[in-house]
Design a protein around this motif. Structure first.
Motif, PDB file in Angstrom:
ATOM      1  N   PRO A 125      -1.823 -15.538   5.838  1.00 44.64           N
ATOM      2  CA  PRO A 125      -2.515 -15.971   4.813  1.00 44.64           C
ATOM      3  C   PRO A 125      -2.234 -15.289   3.241  1.00 44.64           C
ATOM      4  O   PRO A 125      -2.243 -16.080   2.234  1.00 44.64           O
ATOM      5  CB  PRO A 125      -4.261 -15.915   5.084  1.00 44.64           C
ATOM      6  N   ASP A 126      -2.149 -13.914   3.188  1.00 47.82           N
ATOM      7  CA  ASP A 126      -2.034 -13.447   2.123  1.00 47.82           C
ATOM      8  C   ASP A 126      -1.343 -11.984   2.311  1.00 47.82           C
ATOM      9  O   ASP A 126      -0.907 -11.515   3.611  1.00 47.82           O
ATOM     10  CB  ASP A 126      -3.438 -13.288   1.258  1.00 47.82           C
ATOM     11  N   LEU A 127      -1.100 -11.143   1.361  1.00 47.32           N
ATOM     12  CA  LEU A 127      -0.543  -9.956   1.330  1.00 47.32           C
ATOM     13  C   LEU A 127      -1.201  -8.978   2.298  1.00 47.32           C
ATOM     14  O   LEU A 127      -0.685  -8.141   2.753  1.00 47.32           O
ATOM     15  CB  LEU A 127      -0.241  -9.347  -0.102  1.00 47.32           C
ATOM     16  N   GLU A 128      -2.748  -8.927   1.852  1.00 48.52           N
ATOM     17  CA  GLU A 128      -3.525  -8.061   2.934  1.00 48.52           C
ATOM     18  C   GLU A 128      -3.136  -8.175   4.386  1.00 48.52           C
ATOM     19  O   GLU A 128      -3.066  -7.094   4.971  1.00 48.52           O
ATOM     20  CB  GLU A 128      -4.917  -7.966   2.384  1.00 48.52           C
ATOM     21  N   ALA A 129      -3.131  -9.184   4.642  1.00 48.41           N
ATOM     22  CA  ALA A 129      -2.851  -9.627   6.029  1.00 48.41           C
ATOM     23  C   ALA A 129      -1.463  -9.252   6.519  1.00 48.41           C
ATOM     24  O   ALA A 129      -1.321  -8.698   7.604  1.00 48.41           O
ATOM     25  CB  ALA A 129      -3.102 -11.041   6.285  1.00 48.41           C
ATOM     26  N   LEU A 130      -0.515  -9.447   5.774  1.00 43.98           N
ATOM     27  CA  LEU A 130       0.882  -9.129   5.925  1.00 43.98           C
ATOM     28  C   LEU A 130       0.851  -7.534   6.245  1.00 43.98           C
ATOM     29  O   LEU A 130       1.553  -7.008   7.043  1.00 43.98           O
ATOM     30  CB  LEU A 130       1.893  -9.412   4.848  1.00 43.98           C
ATOM     31  N   CYS A 131       0.320  -6.780   5.330  1.00 44.85           N
ATOM     32  CA  CYS A 131       0.363  -5.454   5.343  1.00 44.85           C
ATOM     33  C   CYS A 131      -0.472  -4.850   6.533  1.00 44.85           C
ATOM     34  O   CYS A 131       0.171  -4.015   7.264  1.00 44.85           O
ATOM     35  CB  CYS A 131      -0.392  -4.747   3.985  1.00 44.85           C
ATOM     36  N   ALA A 132      -1.530  -5.430   7.164  1.00 46.48           N
ATOM     37  CA  ALA A 132      -2.143  -5.216   8.269  1.00 46.48           C
ATOM     38  C   ALA A 132      -1.334  -5.542   9.594  1.00 46.48           C
ATOM     39  O   ALA A 132      -1.095  -4.584  10.275  1.00 46.48           O
ATOM     40  CB  ALA A 132      -3.563  -5.888   8.301  1.00 46.48           C
ATOM     41  N   LEU A 177       2.072  -5.337   9.440  1.00 42.96           N
ATOM     42  CA  LEU A 177       3.180  -4.468   9.409  1.00 42.96           C
ATOM     43  C   LEU A 177       2.807  -3.110   9.865  1.00 42.96           C
ATOM     44  O   LEU A 177       3.317  -2.303  10.507  1.00 42.96           O
ATOM     45  CB  LEU A 177       3.982  -4.378   8.192  1.00 42.96           C
ATOM     46  N   ARG A 178       1.740  -2.603   9.515  1.00 42.64           N
ATOM     47  CA  ARG A 178       1.040  -1.259  10.014  1.00 42.64           C
ATOM     48  C   ARG A 178       0.502  -1.284  11.452  1.00 42.64           C
ATOM     49  O   ARG A 178       0.839  -0.551  12.103  1.00 42.64           O
ATOM     50  CB  ARG A 178      -0.267  -0.984   9.258  1.00 42.64           C
ATOM     51  N   GLU A 179       0.219  -2.327  11.993  1.00 42.59           N
ATOM     52  CA  GLU A 179       0.023  -2.528  13.306  1.00 42.59           C
ATOM     53  C   GLU A 179       1.346  -2.278  14.194  1.00 42.59           C
ATOM     54  O   GLU A 179       1.297  -1.902  15.193  1.00 42.59           O
ATOM     55  CB  GLU A 179      -0.871  -3.822  13.685  1.00 42.59           C
ATOM     56  N   ARG A 180       2.365  -2.800  13.451  1.00 45.41           N
ATOM     57  CA  ARG A 180       3.679  -2.720  14.335  1.00 45.41           C
ATOM     58  C   ARG A 180       4.292  -1.461  13.918  1.00 45.41           C
ATOM     59  O   ARG A 180       5.502  -1.489  14.480  1.00 45.41           O
ATOM     60  CB  ARG A 180       4.463  -3.878  13.689  1.00 45.41           C
ATOM     61  N   GLY A 181       3.618  -0.755  13.333  1.00 48.41           N
ATOM     62  CA  GLY A 181       4.341   0.795  13.304  1.00 48.41           C
ATOM     63  C   GLY A 181       5.281   1.138  11.950  1.00 48.41           C
ATOM     64  O   GLY A 181       5.649   2.071  11.743  1.00 48.41           O
TER      65      GLY A 181
END
Length: 265
Positions: free
Chosen positions: A174-181, A183-187
């Motif tokens: 939905p948004d940049l915040e969710a994308l960052c989350a 990507l962090r989750e994937r390392g």
């Protein structure tokens, strides 16, 4: 090469330096997303042979026109972005050598003087990488002490410094915040200089980026691992007339530049 062919070649060269960009690209495609490139960026030095204006010529020949100009006083940079119909934006910056120390200017002029006079700034030049011989690790460190930007240029030369995913075009996120989350989750390690997300609705643009992974670079006295290229993510917001903002925000871009810094990571 036409524009599509040039961008394909630029991506291949960029992804070879920054394999995590392809990994992120593949991750999002596997989720069902179509990747739209918002912009790609190049760095250079202010110099009569290969300054910002010279680097823009290959793109202007393909229909691009200058739109916005940006100043980065602390980093001694001038930047301009270019647009063409139905194509990613191009962001080109240059280090203003006249504002740098005499030592840095001498090093850079020696590098540029080593480029054969027959070399032209054309499409092939944008794919060539470093057009001068390797510097020593001591010289790279000397440049880095004054300008991370100059040190990066000495090591990598001319290639796409980063590509940028347009978050607005994603359908599963939905948004940049969710994308960052995600990507962090994937390392993936993200650039947190100035905050994880730079900008926001108030300035009509939010940006984030990975930290550039280290790349083995040949110096004249051996190899060393230094930060290479990074992947950026941009979410654009509507202006009062309802159209999406298409420019850049200098304060945010200033922090995005630090994605290639070689300091504590």
């Amino acid at each position: 090469m036409n524009l599509t062919q040039l961008f394909t070649e630029l991506w291949h060269r960029y992804a070879a330096i920054n394999p995590q960009a392809q990994a992120i690209h593949d991750l999002l495609q596997q989720r069902g997303d179509r990747i739209v490139n918002d912009h790609l960026a190049f760095r250079t030095f202010r110099h009569p042979r290969l300054g910002l204006d010279q680097l823009a010529h290959p793109f202007e020949n393909l229909g691009y026109r200058a739109v916005g100009t940006y100043h980065f006083k602390a980093k001694k940079l001038l930047a301009r972005h270019y647009e063409a119909p139905d194509a990613p934006k191009i962001f080109i910056s240059e280090l203003i050598l006249d504002q740098c120390s005499e030592t840095l200017r001498q090093i850079v002029h020696q590098m540029i003087d080593a480029i054969p006079p027959t070399v032209r700034v054309d499409q092939d030049f944008l794919l060539r990488g470093r057009p001068w011989p390797p510097v020593s690790r001591a010289v790279w460190q000397q440049l880095r002490d004054e300008s991370e930007y100059a040190a990066w240029m000495a090591a990598f030369g001319y290639c796409a410094n980063h590509f940028t995913i347009l978050v607005n075009a994603l359908t599963t996120i939905p948004d940049l915040e969710a994308l960052c989350a995600l990507l962090r989750e994937r390392g993936f390690t993200l650039n947190e200089s100035g905050g994880l997300i730079k900008g926001g609705p108030a300035v009509h643009l939010a940006q984030a980026s990975t930290r550039a992974p280290d790349v083995q670079i040949d110096f004249v006295d051996g190899t060393a691992a230094i930060p290479g290229c990074y992947y950026e993510f941009a979410q654009r917001y509507p202006l009062p007339d309802g159209t999406l903002f298409q420019g850049f925000v200098a304060d945010s871009a200033d922090r995005i530049f630090e994605s290639t810094d070689a300091g504590p990571r």
